[in-house]
Enzyme design. Structure first.
Site, PDB file in Angstrom:
ATOM      1  CB  ALA A 166      -0.942  -0.008   1.191  1.00  0.00           C
ATOM      2  CG  ASP A 167       3.244   2.290   3.422  1.00  0.00           C
ATOM      3  OD1 ASP A 167       2.057   2.624   3.583  1.00  0.00           O
ATOM      4  OD2 ASP A 167       3.993   1.976   4.363  1.00  0.00           O
TER       5      ASP A 167
END
Length: 391
Positions: A166-167
């Site tokens: 996600a990051d």
């Protein structure tokens, strides 16, 4: 000169997603100025192993950038910020939703000072919706977004991936794409805009193939039991004699045929996608085969087989691999405090523009006075800003 030379960004983000986004843009030539608070600056400077001053994690994602300190909570700090956006007319931030507005530097205020400004807000859940104010990290976004449920072995617990999906991919990379699109739009129309990038949204976009199937047949995918997660022998991870692993990705019939011929088992060719108990027996049989040789032996064995079979390497092996080195994916930089250190190179290769790694990560506030002088502030004014703790 890089493709984005002449474009200038104020990067208010910290930690990983935002700095990973601005890293790509800086490598492409954009002038990225990290705007760091007067307390600690980017938290990543102190997170992880530290040799002298800044952490290895900070050094990894902040090359080709400048740094200034600025207190956005005082009037003078905001005045400086508004003056900066006349030249640094792209702004990236990763605060909680609403923080920029509360500071008085939201999109409405920025647009009044510069109609061409591009503001990108990168957050976990987006700027609106019932989850907008919730805290979260990578594990939460991939959990809520359905990706974590799909990672791991069948009948076992979900496995936390070793890299931040996600990051990095759903957050930082999506933000970089959004900013590039906004720059193109501005070139065509002269208009700035506001970008709302959510890591959860990005995670869900990664589900495209699984979602397409689910929307069609209504069947939930099962962890470890899908085409690309180990259901079949042709796409699997196998342990070797020395406790290492090989990855087999012989999805297409031609590659499976090559694999079977290489191991002297042509009778297995027609069993590539066989079902039932025989499917499980085939996986077990191939596993027994791989246990008869070491990983190094198998690498040599499949060197010319064209069967999509490669070793699973650790980082030490990756960063010494001849192909990785040839592709310039390991770079060495010289830092004025940290000395020489290595970093991952940029994956973009172009025949028409440069992707450059010119400067090491900046020291905390290193360019504050330089930047203020460049936008017209005198030495007396800069001294005043120091006295009122605006910088």
């Amino acid at each position: 000169m890089g493709l984005l030379t002449g474009e200038k960004m104020l990067d208010l983000s910290r930690l990983l997603p935002g700095p990973y986004c601005s890293l790509f843009l800086a490598d492409l030539g954009m002038e990225v100025l990290k705007v760091e608070d007067l307390d600690t600056g980017d938290y990543m400077r102190r997170m992880g192993p530290i040799r002298k001053q800044d952490s290895a994690y900070f050094l990894a994602v902040n090359r080709n950038k400048k740094s200034m300190t600025l207190n956005l909570k005082v009037k003078e700090g905001r005045e400086i910020f508004f003056k900066l956006i006349h030249s640094y007319d792209i702004v990236l931030e990763s605060f909680r939703p609403g923080v920029m507005d509360r500071l008085g530097i939201g999109y409405r205020e920025l647009k009044e000072h510069n109609p061409r400004v591009i503001l990108c807000s990168l957050s976990g859940y987006g700027q609106d919706g019932p989850y907008r104010d919730r805290s979260g990290h990578d594990i939460n976004y991939i959990g809520l977004g359905g990706v974590l449920e799909l990672i791991g072995d069948k009948n076992d617990t979900p496995v936390i991936p070793g890299v931040q999906i996600a990051d990095l991919g759903a957050g930082g990379m999506m933000a970089a794409i959004a900013i590039l699109a906004a720059v193109v739009h501005r070139e065509k129309t002269g208009e700035g805009q506001y970008l709302d990038v959510s890591m959860l949204d990005g995670v869900i976009s990664w589900l495209s193939m699984h979602a397409g199937k689910y929307f069609m047949d209504g069947e939930l995918p099962e962890r470890g039991d899908m085409l690309l997660t180990g259901r079949y022998a042709c796409y699997h991870v196998y342990e070797t004699k020395d406790g290492r692993y090989m990855s087999l990705g012989a999805l297409e019939p031609k590659f499976w045929e090559n694999f079977c011929e290489a191991i002297g088992r042509k009778e297995l060719i027609f069993k590539q996608y066989i079902e039932g108990e025989e499917r499980l027996r085939l996986i077990e049989e191939i596993q027994r085969l791989f246990k008869t040789r070491t990983q190094r032996d198998w690498v040599e064995f499949f060197k010319n087989a064209d069967a999509c079979c490669e070793p699973i390497l650790n980082l030490g092996e990756v960063f010494h691999h001849p192909h990785v080195l040839h592709r310039q994916m390991v770079k060495e930089l010289e830092h004025p405090v940290e000395g020489k250190f290595q970093a991952v190179g940029n994956p973009i290769k172009s025949s028409q523009f440069l992707v450059e790694i010119n400067t090491p990560p900046p020291k905390y506030g290193e360019h504050t006075v330089e930047v203020l002088g460049a936008i017209g502030y005198s030495e007396n004014e800069i001294q005043h800003f120091k006295e009122v703790k605006a910088i």
